[in-house]
Design a protein around this motif. Structure first.
Motif, PDB file in Angstrom:
ATOM      1  N   VAL A 104      -9.864  12.864   0.630  1.00  0.00           N
ATOM      2  CA  VAL A 104      -9.118  14.156   0.718  1.00  0.00           C
ATOM      3  C   VAL A 104      -9.265  14.728  -0.662  1.00  0.00           C
ATOM      4  N   ALA A 105      -9.070  16.180  -0.884  1.00  0.00           N
ATOM      5  CA  ALA A 105      -9.342  16.875  -2.141  1.00  0.00           C
ATOM      6  C   ALA A 105      -8.581  16.385  -3.311  1.00  0.00           C
ATOM      7  N   ASP A 106      -7.170  15.861  -3.076  1.00  0.00           N
ATOM      8  CA  ASP A 106      -6.371  15.589  -4.153  1.00  0.00           C
ATOM      9  C   ASP A 106      -7.161  14.262  -4.651  1.00  0.00           C
ATOM     10  N   PRO A 107      -7.570  14.133  -6.022  1.00  0.00           N
ATOM     11  CA  PRO A 107      -8.102  13.040  -6.440  1.00  0.00           C
ATOM     12  C   PRO A 107      -7.165  11.577  -6.621  1.00  0.00           C
ATOM     13  N   LEU A 119      -4.602  11.063  -4.705  1.00  0.00           N
ATOM     14  CA  LEU A 119      -4.485  10.530  -3.300  1.00  0.00           C
ATOM     15  C   LEU A 119      -5.453  10.020  -2.808  1.00  0.00           C
ATOM     16  N   ARG A 120      -6.766  10.478  -3.025  1.00  0.00           N
ATOM     17  CA  ARG A 120      -8.009   9.662  -2.368  1.00  0.00           C
ATOM     18  C   ARG A 120      -8.045   8.433  -3.107  1.00  0.00           C
ATOM     19  N   GLU A 121      -7.900   8.130  -4.508  1.00  0.00           N
ATOM     20  CA  GLU A 121      -8.043   6.867  -5.202  1.00  0.00           C
ATOM     21  C   GLU A 121      -6.968   5.875  -4.693  1.00  0.00           C
ATOM     22  N   ASN A 122      -5.949   6.285  -4.323  1.00  0.00           N
ATOM     23  CA  ASN A 122      -4.679   5.578  -3.857  1.00  0.00           C
ATOM     24  C   ASN A 122      -5.184   5.044  -2.279  1.00  0.00           C
ATOM     25  N   ARG A 123      -5.721   5.851  -1.433  1.00  0.00           N
ATOM     26  CA  ARG A 123      -6.051   5.497  -0.325  1.00  0.00           C
ATOM     27  C   ARG A 123      -7.276   4.468  -0.269  1.00  0.00           C
ATOM     28  N   LEU A 124      -8.172   4.742  -1.159  1.00  0.00           N
ATOM     29  CA  LEU A 124      -9.259   3.779  -1.332  1.00  0.00           C
ATOM     30  C   LEU A 124      -8.475   2.172  -1.797  1.00  0.00           C
ATOM     31  N   ARG A 125      -7.817   2.426  -2.836  1.00  0.00           N
ATOM     32  CA  ARG A 125      -7.075   1.215  -3.101  1.00  0.00           C
ATOM     33  C   ARG A 125      -6.656   0.303  -1.884  1.00  0.00           C
ATOM     34  N   LEU A 126      -5.598   1.245  -1.093  1.00  0.00           N
ATOM     35  CA  LEU A 126      -5.198   0.796   0.108  1.00  0.00           C
ATOM     36  C   LEU A 126      -6.078   0.103   1.003  1.00  0.00           C
ATOM     37  N   LEU A 127      -7.341   0.541   1.150  1.00  0.00           N
ATOM     38  CA  LEU A 127      -8.428  -0.011   1.848  1.00  0.00           C
ATOM     39  C   LEU A 127      -8.811  -1.243   1.306  1.00  0.00           C
ATOM     40  N   SER A 128      -8.940  -1.370   0.031  1.00  0.00           N
ATOM     41  CA  SER A 128      -9.226  -2.428  -0.706  1.00  0.00           C
ATOM     42  C   SER A 128      -8.466  -3.726  -0.563  1.00  0.00           C
ATOM     43  N   GLU A 129      -6.912  -3.357  -0.208  1.00  0.00           N
ATOM     44  CA  GLU A 129      -5.956  -4.401   0.052  1.00  0.00           C
ATOM     45  C   GLU A 129      -6.004  -4.816   1.561  1.00  0.00           C
TER      46      GLU A 129
END
Length: 694
Positions: A663-666, A668-678
């Motif tokens: 997403v455009a919000d950096p 929110l994007r970072e948080n979702r990528l960290r969720l994927l890493s989990e």
């Protein structure tokens, strides 16, 4: 189409070489004919003590003419390249070549090579001569002034194509259509026209051509004689095959020896009769105790019914068994403990010390391993201290194959505890992939401990001096030792932390070439490779083994296999297939974004930034799965861990269906990528899904 019949008659070929030689003859001749353009039909090969025979069906009259084009250098290429092309193509000048136009790469030369067909007899003569001159005998000899070598001196060469002699020579012997039968029962020469007549006339001259038929004849006669004597034949397939290789017309006869020899262990008598006289043993069908009779295989039909042959063998057997009894009586005068003291004088390996040094190491390892198999540690230490003692005995000096077994007998003779005595015999096992494994549930826990210690010391020792298996060789049979450890651990379902015991073994070694930690890791990797081979032969997937080993710290073989089996079952379900796809999708997205961002997105996510219900649901599922899988694995409930993991399937699917990661919000994007890493972190409690194919 014609039949090709080839026979190479010689002096007696060693029995152990015959089967391989017959197969080599078939393979090399067929390959040679086909390489020369002669395609042939079915081939069969046979061997007897005096001959190798090959028959090939559907041999054509000759090879077909062929035409091929050979590409050469570019027009204008250096003269050296042109001359090389002319030589390889067999052209006299470059004018004999054709120029092919090529607007893109440039014009180049092409030679058209015409090869006329050749008659079959010419090809056969060339092929057989070439094969005979290069035949791969393990050992061969020369005779006379000829440089030709064969396993034993050749006497004649028979070669017929369609009933006609194919003319050529081997070692100065011209080919013909004659052969000979049994050396004594049918020695005269006779002519043949084809294989059917050849086999029939050989039989009439007392030669059974097919070794399988000779073996069957020996077996039938042996069982009949044993039954007549109300005894049972001790089956020995290797001895049966050897006798079939020693006779062209086998005749089984029965002999006897003095009952006093039965005081010696039966295995000793059997080994002596087998090794020295190639005789079969007989036993009582009820008690299974060895009888004082034996069976020999003669290559003669004697006029006296074999009485003289039996008498001669009985004299030799009496002398051999007398030697065995002497060794037995002599060894009983020296307790195993005394024998063990002499091990200091026997070198195990120049860099690993004496057999006594080795036994000292095995003692300590067996003591440490005893707890894993519920063995008494002191019994394990005692058994290990005696396990190699019989190597200095007279009996094992004569019959090395009895090592371990004789140690058990000597231990039992002085009243050693049964479990210690059995451990002395069983610690060498398994000696191969089909050999038995000492079993804890059969009262052999001490043997299990000593067998593991023996094999681990071997592996650790040779690793410590950098003598490891290579692709071309394994002189110290380290792969077999590793497979032995694997089978003992798995078949007894033992909890054995290999890393710990490998380091203990390394600490006992005097010579190392690098750090103990590096050696231990290297040896564990070797075990992983051997385990893959072992499980792959059982139909298990090697990528699942990689996925489990990738977690690190995996050195408990039984638990690894149980985890692999549970993972295999899980990935055969819809939940497993879809979760694997989801995990790989998450990993791919992370890899792309981390490369783009030049940083890792591993780490904890911010719960306050989870806005969508699918994000919240995935986060909750991840936390629950982490706890549930860890709890299940701690109690070795791998099926339960897989069931817990399956709870991720739905939330992962819904997340990818509804949520846009980039997403455009950096933040929110970072948080979702960290969720994927989990997601990856949650599955890593079970296996590294990135190592799994599919």
């Amino acid at each position: 189409m014609s039949e090709l019949l080839l026979e190479l008659l010689s002096e007696e070929i060693p029995a152990r070489m015959q089967s391989r030689a017959a197969e080599d003859l078939k393979r090399l001749v067929i390959d040679g004919l086909k390489a020369r353009g002669l395609d042939v039909g079915e081939a069969r090969s046979f061997s007897t003590p005096r001959r190798l025979t090959l028959v090939i069906e559907n041999v054509p009259q000759g090879s077909p003419a062929t035409s091929e084009e050979k590409k050469g250098p570019r027009v204008g290429a250096p003269d050296q390249a042109v001359q090389g092309f002319l030589k390889s193509a067999g052209l006299a000048s470059i004018g004999d070549a054709t120029i092919v136009k090529d607007a893109k790469k440039g014009d180049y030369y092409v030679a058209k090579i015409e090869k006329p067909g050749r008659p079959a007899p010419e090809i056969i003569a060339e092929t057989v001569t070439d094969v005979a001159n290069k035949f791969p005998w393990p050992k061969s000899m020369r005779w006379g002034s000829s440089p030709f070598q064969w396993v034993r001196p050749l006497q004649s060469v028979l070669c017929l194509l369609g009933g006609k002699v194919v003319p050529f020579e081997i070692a100065g012997l011209p080919t013909g259509n004659e052969t000979r039968g049994h050396r004594f029962l049918g020695p005269g020469p006779f002519k043949v026209k084809n294989f059917a007549e050849y086999e029939e006339k050989l039989f009439a001259h007392h030669v059974v051509l097919d070794p399988a038929k000779r073996a069957a004849t020996i077996s039938d006669q042996a069982h009949a004689l044993a039954k007549e004597a109300k005894l049972e034949l001790v089956a020995d397939e290797a001895l049966l095959a050897e006798n079939a290789g020693l006779t062209e017309w086998p005749v089984v006869l029965m002999g006897a020896f003095d009952k006093s020899f039965l005081e010696v262990p039966g295995e000793v008598l059997m080994t002596s009769m087998k090794t020295h006289q190639k005789c079969f043993s007989l036993r009582d069908p009820k008690s299974k105790k060895l009888a004082n009779k034996f069976l020999l295989v003669s290559n003669l039909v004697a006029a006296d019914g074999g009485a003289q042959i039996v008498s001669g063998n009985e004299k030799v057997i009496r002398a051999r068994l007398s030697d065995a009894k002497f060794f037995w009586d002599h060894d009983l005068k020296h307790p195993l403990g005394e024998m063990a003291g002499k091990l200091a004088g026997i070198t195990f390996h120049e860099k690993l010390g004496s057999q006594k040094d080795r036994v000292d190491r095995i003692e300590q390892l067996a003591f440490e391993l005893a707890g894993a198999c519920d063995a008494d540690p002191q019994d394990a230490r005692r058994a290990a201290g005696l396990c190699k003692a019989d190597l200095v005995s007279e009996m094992v000096g004569e019959f090395p194959e009895l090592q371990g077994l004789m140690g058990r007998y000597y231990a039992e003779h002085v009243g050693t505890k049964p479990e210690i005595a059995r451990a002395i015999e069983l610690h060498y096992k398994p000696k191969g992939p089909t050999d038995i494994v000492p079993r804890e549930d059969q009262g052999d826990a001490v043997a299990v401990a000593v067998a593991l210690a023996d094999k681990l010391d071997t592996l650790v020792g040779f690793w410590s001096i950098d003598e490891k298996p290579t692709g071309s060789g394994d002189p110290y049979q380290l792969r077999r030792a590793a497979l032995g450890v694997i089978r003992i651990v798995l078949e007894n379902d033992l909890r054995v932390p290999l890393g710990k015991h490998i380091k203990q073994g390394l600490a006992l070694q005097k010579n190392t070439v690098k750090s103990a930690s590096g050696l231990a890791d290297d040896l564990l990797a070797f075990f992983a490779d051997r385990l893959k081979v072992f499980l792959r032969e059982q139909g298990k997937r090697h990528d699942l083994i990689d996925a489990v080993f990738a977690l690190g710290g995996q050195d408990d073989l039984a638990l690894i296999v149980r985890r692999v089996e549970a993972l295999d079952a899980f990935l055969k379900t819809d939940d497993g297939v879809n979760l694997l796809a989801g995990v790989k999708r998450a990993a791919n997205i992370l890899a792309i974004e981390e490369k783009k961002d030049k940083k890792s997105h591993a780490g904890s996510y911010d719960l306050s930034l989870l806005k969508e219900k699918e994000e919240v649901a995935l986060a909750a599922a991840i936390e629950a799965v982490k706890q549930d899988t860890v709890g299940a694995i701690q109690v070795e409930n791998f099926a339960g861990a897989m069931r817990a993991l399956s709870e991720l399937r739905g939330p992962v699917d819904q997340f990818f269906d509804k949520i846009l990661v980039n997403v455009a919000d950096p933040k929110l994007r970072e948080n979702r990528l960290r969720l994927l890493s989990e997601i990856r972190a949650a599955t890593l409690t079970v296996a590294d899904f990135s190592k799994i194919s599919g």
